[in-house]
Design a protein around this motif. Structure first.
Motif, PDB file in Angstrom:
ATOM      1  N   HIS A  26       1.544  -1.604   0.260  1.00 24.79           N
ATOM      2  CA  HIS A  26      -0.150   0.282  -0.090  1.00 24.79           C
ATOM      3  C   HIS A  26       1.082   1.227  -0.218  1.00 24.79           C
ATOM      4  O   HIS A  26       2.068   1.597   0.274  1.00 24.79           O
ATOM      5  CB  HIS A  26      -1.016   0.233   1.289  1.00 24.79           C
ATOM      6  CG  HIS A  26      -0.215  -0.075   1.906  1.00 24.79           C
ATOM      7  ND1 HIS A  26       0.663   0.356   3.142  1.00 24.79           N
ATOM      8  CD2 HIS A  26      -0.280  -1.330   2.906  1.00 24.79           C
ATOM      9  CE1 HIS A  26       1.289   0.052   3.930  1.00 24.79           C
ATOM     10  NE2 HIS A  26       0.484  -1.356   4.422  1.00 24.79           N
ATOM     11  N   THR A  27       0.181   2.330  -0.036  1.00 21.96           N
ATOM     12  CA  THR A  27       1.353   3.194  -1.008  1.00 21.96           C
ATOM     13  C   THR A  27       0.815   4.823   0.664  1.00 21.96           C
ATOM     14  O   THR A  27       1.967   5.315   0.778  1.00 21.96           O
ATOM     15  CB  THR A  27       0.831   4.585  -1.353  1.00 21.96           C
ATOM     16  OG1 THR A  27      -0.491   4.528  -1.571  1.00 21.96           O
ATOM     17  CG2 THR A  27       0.788   3.791  -2.820  1.00 21.96           C
ATOM     18  N   SER A  28       0.317   4.009   1.983  1.00 22.33           N
ATOM     19  CA  SER A  28       0.145   4.206   2.953  1.00 22.33           C
ATOM     20  C   SER A  28       2.092   4.803   3.807  1.00 22.33           C
ATOM     21  O   SER A  28       2.158   4.846   4.516  1.00 22.33           O
ATOM     22  CB  SER A  28      -0.456   3.503   4.173  1.00 22.33           C
ATOM     23  OG  SER A  28      -1.895   3.889   3.408  1.00 22.33           O
ATOM     24  N   GLU A  66      -2.961   8.073  -2.959  1.00 20.67           N
ATOM     25  CA  GLU A  66      -3.001   8.279  -1.360  1.00 20.67           C
ATOM     26  C   GLU A  66      -3.083   9.613  -1.309  1.00 20.67           C
ATOM     27  O   GLU A  66      -1.886  10.570  -1.860  1.00 20.67           O
ATOM     28  CB  GLU A  66      -1.423   7.851  -0.483  1.00 20.67           C
ATOM     29  CG  GLU A  66      -2.116   7.602   1.104  1.00 20.67           C
ATOM     30  CD  GLU A  66      -2.622   6.556   1.648  1.00 20.67           C
ATOM     31  OE1 GLU A  66      -2.637   6.202   2.906  1.00 20.67           O
ATOM     32  OE2 GLU A  66      -2.773   5.139   0.805  1.00 20.67           O
ATOM     33  N   GLY A  67      -4.124   9.857  -0.321  1.00 20.47           N
ATOM     34  CA  GLY A  67      -3.987  11.564  -0.264  1.00 20.47           C
ATOM     35  C   GLY A  67      -4.534  11.657   1.331  1.00 20.47           C
ATOM     36  O   GLY A  67      -5.106  11.414   2.517  1.00 20.47           O
ATOM     37  N   VAL A  68      -3.806  12.869   1.715  1.00 18.18           N
ATOM     38  CA  VAL A  68      -3.477  12.785   3.100  1.00 18.18           C
ATOM     39  C   VAL A  68      -3.515  15.195   2.705  1.00 18.18           C
ATOM     40  O   VAL A  68      -3.130  15.771   2.597  1.00 18.18           O
ATOM     41  CB  VAL A  68      -1.734  12.863   3.185  1.00 18.18           C
ATOM     42  CG1 VAL A  68      -0.978  13.298   4.992  1.00 18.18           C
ATOM     43  CG2 VAL A  68      -2.018  11.868   3.995  1.00 18.18           C
ATOM     44  N   CYS A 159     -11.370   6.286   3.871  1.00 20.60           N
ATOM     45  CA  CYS A 159     -10.370   6.997   4.139  1.00 20.60           C
ATOM     46  C   CYS A 159     -11.323   6.966   5.300  1.00 20.60           C
ATOM     47  O   CYS A 159     -11.384   6.066   6.435  1.00 20.60           O
ATOM     48  CB  CYS A 159     -11.228   8.591   3.518  1.00 20.60           C
ATOM     49  SG  CYS A 159     -13.115   8.259   4.124  1.00 20.60           S
ATOM     50  N   GLY A 160     -10.323   8.040   6.649  1.00 19.76           N
ATOM     51  CA  GLY A 160     -10.101   8.150   7.566  1.00 19.76           C
ATOM     52  C   GLY A 160      -9.808   9.005   8.260  1.00 19.76           C
ATOM     53  O   GLY A 160      -8.834  10.246   7.674  1.00 19.76           O
ATOM     54  N   GLY A 181      -7.533   6.787   0.141  1.00 20.94           N
ATOM     55  CA  GLY A 181      -6.719   5.856  -1.156  1.00 20.94           C
ATOM     56  C   GLY A 181      -8.023   4.795  -1.585  1.00 20.94           C
ATOM     57  O   GLY A 181      -8.754   4.542  -1.139  1.00 20.94           O
ATOM     58  N   LEU A 182      -7.194   4.916  -2.443  1.00 24.17           N
ATOM     59  CA  LEU A 182      -8.178   4.346  -3.905  1.00 24.17           C
ATOM     60  C   LEU A 182      -7.438   3.973  -5.054  1.00 24.17           C
ATOM     61  O   LEU A 182      -6.086   4.117  -5.354  1.00 24.17           O
ATOM     62  CB  LEU A 182      -8.863   5.314  -4.604  1.00 24.17           C
ATOM     63  CG  LEU A 182      -8.737   6.488  -4.976  1.00 24.17           C
ATOM     64  CD1 LEU A 182      -8.133   5.892  -6.871  1.00 24.17           C
ATOM     65  CD2 LEU A 182      -9.586   7.445  -5.394  1.00 24.17           C
ATOM     66  N   GLY A 183      -7.870   2.397  -5.486  1.00 24.21           N
ATOM     67  CA  GLY A 183      -7.150   1.689  -6.712  1.00 24.21           C
ATOM     68  C   GLY A 183      -7.577   2.259  -7.930  1.00 24.21           C
ATOM     69  O   GLY A 183      -8.922   2.328  -8.106  1.00 24.21           O
ATOM     70  N   LEU A 184      -6.588   2.323  -8.909  1.00 32.04           N
ATOM     71  CA  LEU A 184      -6.474   3.743 -10.222  1.00 32.04           C
ATOM     72  C   LEU A 184      -7.167   2.674 -11.138  1.00 32.04           C
ATOM     73  O   LEU A 184      -7.904   2.623 -11.878  1.00 32.04           O
ATOM     74  CB  LEU A 184      -5.347   3.997 -10.641  1.00 32.04           C
ATOM     75  CG  LEU A 184      -4.929   5.694  -9.192  1.00 32.04           C
ATOM     76  CD1 LEU A 184      -3.656   5.642  -9.923  1.00 32.04           C
ATOM     77  CD2 LEU A 184      -6.160   6.586  -9.332  1.00 32.04           C
ATOM     78  N   GLU A 185      -6.461   1.289 -10.740  1.00 27.28           N
ATOM     79  CA  GLU A 185      -6.978   0.521 -12.469  1.00 27.28           C
ATOM     80  C   GLU A 185      -8.345  -0.032 -12.623  1.00 27.28           C
ATOM     81  O   GLU A 185      -9.511   0.008 -13.377  1.00 27.28           O
ATOM     82  CB  GLU A 185      -5.790  -0.539 -12.232  1.00 27.28           C
ATOM     83  CG  GLU A 185      -4.838  -0.996 -12.888  1.00 27.28           C
ATOM     84  CD  GLU A 185      -3.412  -0.083 -12.803  1.00 27.28           C
ATOM     85  OE1 GLU A 185      -3.021   0.151 -12.875  1.00 27.28           O
ATOM     86  OE2 GLU A 185      -3.815   0.055 -10.910  1.00 27.28           O
TER      87      GLU A 185
END
Length: 319
Positions: A26-28, A66-68, A159-160, A181-185
């Motif tokens: 995961h990208t976290s 991933e977004g923060v 998310c959270g 976070g989300l899966g792009l494909e």
């Protein structure tokens, strides 16, 4: 933060290089380093690797975003919010022990407002959506965002509110934050009607040219490029008595032998033989080449290799 029994630690779900290192699941993993660099709002996109079932929507490598977003007292002032961030309290279903209920509520509202905006930009302004409570090791409280799409509820992202321990270990004492976070494909498959995740790894110009000059505003509906027929073979075997067996081990073995020609593997039957004291599995393997017709003879060669490797490497006994 990741419990020892969490799926991301299991040998059957992740790719380990040795006892200390594994391929990124995961990208976290990059949040802490980027926050140490002084970034408060950022997106991370990277390839991640997971052992999984074989079908048109799963592949051992895919891209995750991933977004923060971090919130400090300056941001609270701009929001006209005069609230306390931290306390020595109890952890509940709606907040962490170190967070006040007010700051947890503010993070939740900011997060949901931003991510609903993302969903509306992707699926349209009049979407029907819902929030589902869930568990992630790096956030609390946590949710999944689902939207109604083609008559079904579709999971878009997770998310959270970020676990404060992550910020603390990054040297941040005066901020809180949220992440998603989300899966792009998977998202692209839904938005563009792409039926098979293997196409993202294809060099077929018939696929690539459909997206060559696309922008984020382009309306594209995928046009199928392969009409090649499937080749279907079943394989049945007894599971070993003297060593552990996991279906993901068999899926990896099939991928290794068949590569992108394997479209799907399904466990179609299993039973326990009381006299033999053995468990049986039967898998149906679907072969199809993305670029040309695949003959039954070619599929049989791959299938026989899979059977031989299953006996040699997994200790199964063919039926």
């Amino acid at each position: 933060l990741v419990p020892k029994d969490h799926p991301s630690r299991k040998l059957s779900d992740s790719y380990y290089l040795n006892s200390e290192y594994m391929l990124r699941a995961h990208t976290s993993a990059h949040q802490s380093n980027l926050m140490r660099m002084g970034l408060d709002h950022f997106l991370v996109v990277g390839d991640v690797y997971r052992r999984d079932e074989i079908d048109r929507s799963h592949y051992p490598v895919f891209h995750q975003m991933e977004g923060v977003s971090l919130i400090d007292n300056l941001m609270l002032g701009k929001m006209n919010e005069n609230i306390k961030m931290f306390e020595a309290g109890e952890r509940t279903e709606t907040k962490q022990g170190v967070h006040t209920q007010d700051i947890s509520n503010l993070c939740e509202a900011d997060l949901k407002n931003c991510l609903v905006g993302l969903a509306k930009a992707l699926f349209g302004q009049n979407i029907e959506y819902r929030w589902v409570d869930c568990y992630f090791p790096f956030t609390h409280p946590s949710w999944e965002l689902e939207v109604m799409f083609n008559g079904e509820w579709l999971e878009v992202l997770g998310c959270g509110v970020m676990e404060q321990q992550i910020l603390h270990e990054a040297g941040i004492q005066d901020k809180v934050g949220w992440a998603f976070g989300l899966g792009l494909e998977r998202l692209a498959m839904i938005l563009y009607g792409i039926p098979d995740i293997r196409l993202f790894w294809s060099q077929d110009s018939g696929f690539l040219n459909q997206f060559k000059d696309a922008t984020h505003e382009s309306v594209i509906k995928f046009k199928e490029v392969s009409k090649n027929p499937q080749c279907v073979n079943d394989v049945s075997f007894w599971l070993p008595k003297d060593q552990p067996y996991d279906s993901n081990d068999f899926y990896d073995l099939v991928r290794e032998a068949g590569g992108p020609t394997v479209e799907q593997v399904t466990l179609v039957d299993e039973f326990f033989h009381p006299k033999k004291g053995l468990q049986s599995h039967c898998y149906r393997i679907v072969y199809r080449h993305m670029d040309r017709p695949l003959t039954n003879e070619e599929a049989n060669v791959i299938h026989n290799d899979i059977k031989k490797n299953a006996v040699d490497k997994l200790g199964v006994t063919m039926r």
